[in-house]
Design an enzyme around this catalytic site. Sequence first.
Site, PDB file in Angstrom:
ATOM      1  N   CYS A  89      58.337 -50.285  44.296  1.00 32.40           N
ATOM      2  CA  CYS A  89      58.247 -50.818  45.668  1.00 32.40           C
ATOM      3  C   CYS A  89      57.023 -51.713  45.833  1.00 32.40           C
ATOM      4  O   CYS A  89      55.882 -51.232  45.847  1.00 32.40           O
ATOM      5  CB  CYS A  89      58.212 -49.646  46.658  1.00 32.40           C
ATOM      6  SG  CYS A  89      57.841 -50.121  48.362  1.00 32.40           S
ATOM      7  N   CYS A  92      54.877 -51.067  48.980  1.00 33.74           N
ATOM      8  CA  CYS A  92      54.105 -49.824  48.827  1.00 33.74           C
ATOM      9  C   CYS A  92      52.756 -50.104  48.171  1.00 33.74           C
ATOM     10  O   CYS A  92      51.733 -49.502  48.520  1.00 33.74           O
ATOM     11  CB  CYS A  92      54.882 -48.815  47.975  1.00 33.74           C
ATOM     12  SG  CYS A  92      56.455 -48.275  48.677  1.00 33.74           S
TER      13      CYS A  92
END
Length: 318
Positions: A89, A92
């Site tokens: 991700c 993230c």
Amino acid sequence: MAMTGAVDLGGIKDRAEAQRAQAQRAQAQRDPAQSDRSDGAQPGTPPPGAPPVASGASVIDVTEETFEAEVLNRSMQQLVVVDLWAEWCGPCKQLSPVLERLAAQSGGRWVLAKVDVDANPRIAQAFRVQSIPMVVAIVQGQPVTAFNDVRSEAEITSWIDEIFAQVGNALPDAPADAAPEPEQSDPRMIAAEEKLNDGDFDGALAAYRAVAEAEPENVEAASAARNLEFILRAQAHDPNIVETASPRDVDAQLAAADVLLLSQQPEAAFDRIIDVVRVTNGEERTRARTRLLELFELFDPAEPFVVTARRKLASALY
């Protein structure tokens, strides 16, 4: 978004306790002299349910096995902010360093608990994660608010301050004037539930859909609408369709799958649609695949029959 009452974290706690009990029994069999404690815990370890020993760490990595101690129990004494992330991700990787820096600067006011959703799918399911990054605040064992996507340091600081202003009084070290606000039930959800209880299923479905469309992050409303929509559709089919559906009749096969799923036969229901995917192409194949993915959303993604069906679907497609 507010989350109180929207998720149930008890399942993770139950699994952790079961795993701990199993480990203790195994240890007792290996060394009976170590199993004399009346609470069943090993010497030198806290009894089950005890708050974790303060380590001074501002950032901790959490798994399904440590979730109860490091998140639920710790949140009885301290605000715990859960960062749900994954290695793949990109957003993230932007958000996590900001959260870690703020946690370190908080002076123990709150702690950051990091959860890899790929390694801990049941935690992700408990929080009803639909996209990451997702950040959830836990107080007194309950999620109180959350947000998705990347936020600036100033936005996160404001978010944390708002949490303490609302529920900080529930924490032992919070300022005395930080009185919590009483939880307010969503009148729209109450109205939808009343329609459901009164037998007005179409009205209830419309009400749940309206909430979900107005608030895309409201997973409770979206889940209620999704489940009710399936039940109403499945109940409208002739149960005999399971026996009479032609193999290449896409509509009939999708109806048969609904009937099978409603009768608690998910594997048979999924196989029906996967067979349709195998023998069709173009728009019909897309329609079958889309319906199957919708049915997957009715279940825990970690359920073995869902995992197996996803593999079969991938094989049928490619």
